[in-house]
Design a protein around this motif. Structure first.
Motif, PDB file in Angstrom:
ATOM      1  N   SER A 162       0.840  -1.193   0.000  1.00 18.31           N
ATOM      2  CA  SER A 162       0.000   0.000   0.000  1.00 18.31           C
ATOM      3  C   SER A 162       0.879   1.249   0.000  1.00 18.31           C
ATOM      4  O   SER A 162       2.047   1.188   0.399  1.00 18.31           O
ATOM      5  CB  SER A 162      -0.896  -0.008   1.226  1.00 18.31           C
ATOM      6  OG  SER A 162      -0.101   0.245   2.352  1.00 18.31           O
ATOM      7  N   PRO A 163       0.310   2.386  -0.432  1.00 17.45           N
ATOM      8  CA  PRO A 163       1.102   3.628  -0.396  1.00 17.45           C
ATOM      9  C   PRO A 163       1.646   3.908   1.002  1.00 17.45           C
ATOM     10  O   PRO A 163       2.790   4.319   1.155  1.00 17.45           O
ATOM     11  CB  PRO A 163       0.096   4.701  -0.806  1.00 17.45           C
ATOM     12  CG  PRO A 163      -0.970   3.985  -1.544  1.00 17.45           C
ATOM     13  CD  PRO A 163      -1.020   2.591  -1.012  1.00 17.45           C
ATOM     14  N   SER A 164       0.832   3.648   2.039  1.00 17.54           N
ATOM     15  CA  SER A 164       1.330   3.983   3.379  1.00 17.54           C
ATOM     16  C   SER A 164       2.476   3.051   3.771  1.00 17.54           C
ATOM     17  O   SER A 164       3.408   3.459   4.455  1.00 17.54           O
ATOM     18  CB  SER A 164       0.207   3.959   4.416  1.00 17.54           C
ATOM     19  OG  SER A 164      -0.244   2.658   4.618  1.00 17.54           O
ATOM     20  N   GLU A 165       2.433   1.807   3.304  1.00 21.22           N
ATOM     21  CA  GLU A 165       3.549   0.902   3.609  1.00 21.22           C
ATOM     22  C   GLU A 165       4.821   1.349   2.890  1.00 21.22           C
ATOM     23  O   GLU A 165       5.907   1.314   3.447  1.00 21.22           O
ATOM     24  CB  GLU A 165       3.206  -0.525   3.190  1.00 21.22           C
ATOM     25  CG  GLU A 165       2.226  -1.202   4.127  1.00 21.22           C
ATOM     26  CD  GLU A 165       1.935  -2.615   3.692  1.00 21.22           C
ATOM     27  OE1 GLU A 165       2.144  -3.530   4.491  1.00 21.22           O
ATOM     28  OE2 GLU A 165       1.498  -2.809   2.539  1.00 21.22           O
ATOM     29  N   LEU A 166       4.639   1.792   1.638  1.00 21.72           N
ATOM     30  CA  LEU A 166       5.820   2.261   0.903  1.00 21.72           C
ATOM     31  C   LEU A 166       6.422   3.480   1.600  1.00 21.72           C
ATOM     32  O   LEU A 166       7.639   3.594   1.763  1.00 21.72           O
ATOM     33  CB  LEU A 166       5.447   2.576  -0.555  1.00 21.72           C
ATOM     34  CG  LEU A 166       6.537   3.182  -1.426  1.00 21.72           C
ATOM     35  CD1 LEU A 166       7.827   2.393  -1.359  1.00 21.72           C
ATOM     36  CD2 LEU A 166       6.089   3.253  -2.881  1.00 21.72           C
ATOM     37  N   LEU A 167       5.543   4.382   2.049  1.00 19.56           N
ATOM     38  CA  LEU A 167       6.049   5.579   2.722  1.00 19.56           C
ATOM     39  C   LEU A 167       6.746   5.228   4.034  1.00 19.56           C
ATOM     40  O   LEU A 167       7.637   5.944   4.481  1.00 19.56           O
ATOM     41  CB  LEU A 167       4.903   6.561   2.978  1.00 19.56           C
ATOM     42  CG  LEU A 167       4.415   7.313   1.735  1.00 19.56           C
ATOM     43  CD1 LEU A 167       3.141   8.089   2.032  1.00 19.56           C
ATOM     44  CD2 LEU A 167       5.496   8.259   1.222  1.00 19.56           C
ATOM     45  N   ALA A 168       6.318   4.109   4.638  1.00 20.32           N
ATOM     46  CA  ALA A 168       6.920   3.731   5.922  1.00 20.32           C
ATOM     47  C   ALA A 168       8.280   3.048   5.749  1.00 20.32           C
ATOM     48  O   ALA A 168       9.023   2.897   6.705  1.00 20.32           O
ATOM     49  CB  ALA A 168       5.972   2.800   6.675  1.00 20.32           C
ATOM     50  N   CYS A 169       8.605   2.621   4.521  1.00 23.06           N
ATOM     51  CA  CYS A 169       9.888   1.939   4.299  1.00 23.06           C
ATOM     52  C   CYS A 169      11.049   2.931   4.423  1.00 23.06           C
ATOM     53  O   CYS A 169      10.905   4.098   4.079  1.00 23.06           O
ATOM     54  CB  CYS A 169       9.953   1.347   2.891  1.00 23.06           C
ATOM     55  SG  CYS A 169       8.981  -0.119   2.683  1.00 23.06           S
ATOM     56  N   ASP A 170      12.185   2.412   4.873  1.00 20.54           N
ATOM     57  CA  ASP A 170      13.376   3.247   4.952  1.00 20.54           C
ATOM     58  C   ASP A 170      13.974   3.354   3.544  1.00 20.54           C
ATOM     59  O   ASP A 170      14.468   2.378   2.995  1.00 20.54           O
ATOM     60  CB  ASP A 170      14.379   2.582   5.910  1.00 20.54           C
ATOM     61  CG  ASP A 170      15.661   3.396   6.029  1.00 20.54           C
ATOM     62  OD1 ASP A 170      15.854   4.326   5.217  1.00 20.54           O
ATOM     63  OD2 ASP A 170      16.458   3.094   6.930  1.00 20.54           O
ATOM     64  N   ARG A 171      13.887   4.571   2.965  1.00 23.52           N
ATOM     65  CA  ARG A 171      14.282   4.728   1.557  1.00 23.52           C
ATOM     66  C   ARG A 171      15.767   4.495   1.325  1.00 23.52           C
ATOM     67  O   ARG A 171      16.186   4.190   0.229  1.00 23.52           O
ATOM     68  CB  ARG A 171      13.919   6.126   1.066  1.00 23.52           C
ATOM     69  CG  ARG A 171      12.444   6.242   0.794  1.00 23.52           C
ATOM     70  CD  ARG A 171      12.118   7.623   0.307  1.00 23.52           C
ATOM     71  NE  ARG A 171      10.903   8.076   0.976  1.00 23.52           N
ATOM     72  CZ  ARG A 171      10.514   9.328   1.022  1.00 23.52           C
ATOM     73  NH1 ARG A 171      11.253  10.264   0.465  1.00 23.52           N
ATOM     74  NH2 ARG A 171       9.410   9.659   1.622  1.00 23.52           N
ATOM     75  N   ARG A 172      16.565   4.645   2.377  1.00 23.61           N
ATOM     76  CA  ARG A 172      18.006   4.443   2.173  1.00 23.61           C
ATOM     77  C   ARG A 172      18.322   2.973   1.921  1.00 23.61           C
ATOM     78  O   ARG A 172      19.317   2.627   1.336  1.00 23.61           O
ATOM     79  CB  ARG A 172      18.780   4.934   3.401  1.00 23.61           C
ATOM     80  CG  ARG A 172      18.854   6.446   3.474  1.00 23.61           C
ATOM     81  CD  ARG A 172      19.234   6.868   4.854  1.00 23.61           C
ATOM     82  NE  ARG A 172      18.295   6.279   5.816  1.00 23.61           N
ATOM     83  CZ  ARG A 172      18.356   6.463   7.127  1.00 23.61           C
ATOM     84  NH1 ARG A 172      19.315   7.178   7.637  1.00 23.61           N
ATOM     85  NH2 ARG A 172      17.465   5.915   7.935  1.00 23.61           N
ATOM     86  N   ARG A 173      17.433   2.097   2.429  1.00 22.82           N
ATOM     87  CA  ARG A 173      17.700   0.664   2.272  1.00 22.82           C
ATOM     88  C   ARG A 173      16.935   0.063   1.100  1.00 22.82           C
ATOM     89  O   ARG A 173      17.276  -0.994   0.602  1.00 22.82           O
ATOM     90  CB  ARG A 173      17.290  -0.063   3.551  1.00 22.82           C
ATOM     91  CG  ARG A 173      18.242   0.146   4.684  1.00 22.82           C
ATOM     92  CD  ARG A 173      17.904  -0.788   5.815  1.00 22.82           C
ATOM     93  NE  ARG A 173      16.842  -0.253   6.672  1.00 22.82           N
ATOM     94  CZ  ARG A 173      15.926  -1.005   7.243  1.00 22.82           C
ATOM     95  NH1 ARG A 173      15.902  -2.287   7.045  1.00 22.82           N
ATOM     96  NH2 ARG A 173      15.006  -0.453   8.022  1.00 22.82           N
ATOM     97  N   LEU A 174      15.872   0.742   0.699  1.00 23.26           N
ATOM     98  CA  LEU A 174      14.994   0.170  -0.323  1.00 23.26           C
ATOM     99  C   LEU A 174      15.580   0.413  -1.717  1.00 23.26           C
ATOM    100  O   LEU A 174      15.687   1.544  -2.166  1.00 23.26           O
ATOM    101  CB  LEU A 174      13.621   0.834  -0.203  1.00 23.26           C
ATOM    102  CG  LEU A 174      12.536   0.231  -1.078  1.00 23.26           C
ATOM    103  CD1 LEU A 174      12.319  -1.227  -0.746  1.00 23.26           C
ATOM    104  CD2 LEU A 174      11.242   1.013  -0.905  1.00 23.26           C
ATOM    105  N   ARG A 175      15.977  -0.671  -2.399  1.00 25.65           N
ATOM    106  CA  ARG A 175      16.617  -0.530  -3.713  1.00 25.65           C
ATOM    107  C   ARG A 175      15.656  -0.737  -4.868  1.00 25.65           C
ATOM    108  O   ARG A 175      15.960  -0.396  -6.012  1.00 25.65           O
ATOM    109  CB  ARG A 175      17.760  -1.544  -3.843  1.00 25.65           C
ATOM    110  CG  ARG A 175      18.939  -1.196  -3.003  1.00 25.65           C
ATOM    111  CD  ARG A 175      19.424   0.180  -3.429  1.00 25.65           C
ATOM    112  NE  ARG A 175      19.809   0.980  -2.299  1.00 25.65           N
ATOM    113  CZ  ARG A 175      21.036   1.182  -1.905  1.00 25.65           C
ATOM    114  NH1 ARG A 175      22.014   0.633  -2.550  1.00 25.65           N
ATOM    115  NH2 ARG A 175      21.284   1.957  -0.867  1.00 25.65           N
ATOM    116  N   GLY A 176      14.514  -1.379  -4.606  1.00 24.98           N
ATOM    117  CA  GLY A 176      13.579  -1.626  -5.705  1.00 24.98           C
ATOM    118  C   GLY A 176      12.338  -2.328  -5.208  1.00 24.98           C
ATOM    119  O   GLY A 176      12.289  -2.788  -4.067  1.00 24.98           O
TER     120      GLY A 176
END
Ligand code: PEP
Ligand code: MG
Length: 723
Positions: A162-176
């Motif tokens: 979900s959009p809220s789950e994506l926003l909750a992810c740590d963007r520095r670690r998320l590669r794809g």
């Protein structure tokens, strides 16, 4: 694994599989029978989620993320949603959790049956909202899946995210992201594009085959996920990453340049934005101003109009960010397909032909004067303000806005509030009626901007989103082109500034016609600006005018398209026209790497628009018959709509390459020929000419022993000019 591209870019890391969300705890679904208490619990949960979404939207520095959170807020506030949940609690005797789940599932099913892809993809937002409400009801007992991400870099693999789950992810670690059945207009995909996270969607079986922890490469440009890639693939994608980095640099370089045609005619290239938060993207992409500020977005998805103060804050924030650059603020453009429930406009049989935009200004004069006051106050230090009125069809409508403007200025004077010293009033030309009386309207206003999205729909009498009638909704329709040209000529005669801010302004294919018509400004989505500036630099105003004259004599859109296709296909001579198209010391080791590098060179030189598309076309041929000619040379070639002008590129690998299993001699020189889709027999002529010359040892030696790119270019040019 082949799927669909959702967000461009290359990302690689270990796969982290996120399983379905934990179901809401059953004990609540089964328990409790006190309907009053359950209804109370639901209202409280809704209040908390509302507050949370609102504060996250306000805190989010990102316009897209804020927009998505606001859209979720609107669904949550939808009175029908609340009523259905309450009914299920009170009449259906369901506990709050079950009532929420059932109602959300019912809404989601309804949306999933919709013919509109956009609405179908809103179903994921509903599930997200139900989940958030559940979390509040059950006091955060359901763990957020994003918190399950491991410490290291990861590619998230999930059926839905979900959009809220994506926003909750740590963007520095998320590669794809590798997702299931998610469409490109889903909020998750939109967010991934804004955040710059490469993403693809895969069919179910392919998704299920990804092992947890496996190394993954996400290719968000081609829509591929590569599981446990071997060394050659890894090398290939390192080259791809490097290429994309250089493409990004090139884009920024072009964005920073002023927009000028080849013969030195200056045009303003501006951006369309929907709020102050988007201004940053406009400047980054090289906008010279804002040609359209769609103010209505401040008014949508809420229960009451924004106050003068709230509007003032939004407009002045945009003005501050613009500095000396100009902004054209469009006054409220709602009604029709953009209803405002709080205005209480009656439902209409045919909303696009109804009470939209300027047509309800008289009836809602208070609302418009409030907007005008906010605008008059928000001019920044320049004291200049440009206001533009949508959907004008008659002179009387402009006079009404002038009166409202005078009244608004008077009200500010009474309050002793400083306001704009110099106001320019303009209108959008988006009805055929306005286009036909530009001369009369020119006596009332200072400037015009063509809203081609609407002008086209009203000229051709075709709904702008109609899926089956796109052939008629075509800016190349002769009727539309004539109307546009005629309106522009009248504006010029009346010495009025003329812009265009519909979608067609950002389409590089149509650019020659727009230059021929003679606009002062082109305004478009920010991301389209660099490509438009670049294409503009290749166009000559005189040539564009003569193209337009020929187009206006055509009877059908297809004839105009053919003329335009031919015009766009003419580049400079089909040759290696610059040193950037020759590489003498390439580290490439395989045919795949050589072809990739050559296509990348073409893209960096602006000769093609999409290197993966050309690579694919080249490989289609290569798979039927390998193109090594013997004598140490390979001659790969491809025809693709991505090619702007026929071009030959050359590459010399550091070490000879074995081109195919059947190769007899290793390849020491690779000549790649790229031809436009509508290039006729051009490629055959080029291939025949080059193959013939390659029979001569002298020519081969020229290419293989040349010490400089200049020497290669000279040899190639001599060969290509030979008939
Ligand atoms: C247009 O109609 O071309 C336009 C720019 O306005 P909108 O797309 O907002 O209707
Ligand atoms: Mg419009």
């Amino acid at each position: 694994l082949h799927g669909h591209a959702l967000a461009p870019g290359i990302g690689s890391a270990a796969a982290v599989l996120l399983k379905g969300r934990a179901p809401l705890p059953r004990r609540f679904a089964a328990g409790r029978k006190d309907a009053k208490r359950e209804a109370e619990l639901f209202r409280e949960a809704r209040r908390q989620v509302e507050a949370e979404l609102r504060s996250r939207a306000e805190r989010s520095g990102d316009a897209v993320a804020a927009g998505i959170l606001k859209a979720q807020l609107a669904i949550l506030r939808d009175p029908t949603f609340g009523e259905q949940v309450s009914n299920r609690i009170v009449k259906g005797k369901l506990p709050a959790g079950a009532a929420i789940e059932k109602t959300a599932a019912g809404f989601a099913a309804l949306m999933q049956r919709s013919p509109s892809a956009y609405l179908r993809e809103r179903a994921a937002d509903l599930r997200d909202i139900a989940f958030m409400l559940g979390e509040k009801l059950f006091g955060k007992q359901a763990p957020r899946r994003a918190s399950l991400l491991p410490r290291g870099k990861s590619v998230v693999v999930a059926d839905v995210l979900s959009p809220s789950e994506l926003l909750a992810c740590d963007r520095r670690r998320l590669r794809g992201l590798v997702l299931g059945q998610v469409g490109p207009t889903s909020h998750t995909a939109i967010l991934a594009r804004t955040l710059g996270i490469p993403a693809v969607s895969l069919p179910n079986a392919a998704l299920a085959s990804v092992p947890d922890g496996a190394e993954l490469i996400v290719d968000g440009r081609r829509g591929l996920a590569l599981v446990r890639p071997g060394a050659p693939l890894k090398r290939y994608y390192r080259l791809e990453e490097e290429h994309q980095r250089r493409l990004g640099q090139r884009r920024s370089r072009i964005a920073a340049q002023p927009a000028t045609t080849r013969d030195g005619v200056r045009l303003e290239v501006a951006a369309n934005i929907a709020g102050p938060a988007e201004a940053g993207a406009a400047w980054k992409n090289g906008a010279e101003g804002i040609g359209l500020f769609r103010s209505e977005f401040l008014f949508l998805d809420r229960e009451a109009p924004p106050s003068e103060e709230e509007q003032y804050q939004a407009y002045s924030q945009a003005a501050r960010s613009a500095g000396k650059r100009r902004i054209i603020f469009r006054t409220l453009d709602v009604g029709g397909d953009k209803p405002l429930p709080y205005l209480g406009l009656p439902r209409e049989e045919n909303p696009f032909l109804g009470n939209r935009a300027v047509r309800f200004y008289d009836e809602h004069a208070d609302l418009i004067r409030c907007q005008l006051r906010a605008l008059l106050r928000a001019t920044g230090r320049s004291g200049h303000l440009k206001i533009m009125v949508p959907m004008v069809a008659a002179v009387g409508e402009v006079r009404l806005v002038r009166r409202l403007l005078q009244a608004a200025a008077g009200e500010l004077r009474e309050r002793n509030v400083p306001s704009a010293r110099h106001v320019e009033l303009g209108i959008m030309i988006e009805t055929p009626a306005a286009a036909l009386v530009v001369d009369s309207l020119a006596r009332e206003v200072e400037f015009f901007s063509v809203g081609s999205n609407d002008l086209l729909q009203y000229t051709m009498a075709v709904d702008r989103g109609h899926p089956a009638l796109a052939g008629l909704y075509d800016p190349l329709q002769p009727a539309f082109l004539r109307l546009l040209t005629q309106a522009a000529a009248q504006a010029r005669k009346a010495r009025r500034w003329l812009g265009i801010c519909g979608e067609m302004a950002g389409n590089t294919e149509l650019l020659p016609l727009l230059v021929g018509i003679g606009f002062d400004e082109l305004s478009m989505v920010p991301a389209a600006i660099p490509a438009v500036k670049e294409r503009l630099a290749h166009l000559d105003k005189g040539e564009c005018r003569s193209l337009l004259r020929r187009a206006l004599r055509c009877g059908e859109a297809a004839e105009v398209a053919a003329l335009l296709g031919e015009f766009n296909g003419q580049g400079t001579a089909p040759a290696a026209s610059g040193p950037e198209l020759v590489r003498l010391d390439s580290p490439c080791r395989t045919p795949a790497e050589a072809i990739k590098e050559l296509c990348g060179m073409l893209e960096l030189a602006g000769r093609i628009s999409d290197s993966p598309a050309l690579e694919e076309a080249v490989w289609k041929r290569e798979e039927t018959f390998a193109t090594d000619l013997g004598f140490g040379f390979a001659l790969p070639h491809g025809k693709s709509p991505a090619v702007r002008a026929a071009t030959v590129t050359f590459l010399r690998p550091r070490r000879p390459i074995r081109w195919s299993a059947a190769s007899t001699s290793p390849v020491k020189g690779v000549l790649l020929i790229a031809v436009p889709e509508k290039g006729g027999e051009e490629h055959l002529r080029l291939i025949a000419g080059l193959s013939r010359r390659l029979m001569h040892e002298e020519f081969r030696a020229d290419l293989l022993s040349a010490r400089s790119t200049g020497a290669v270019l000279a040899a190639l040019r001599a060969c290509l000019e030979e008939k």
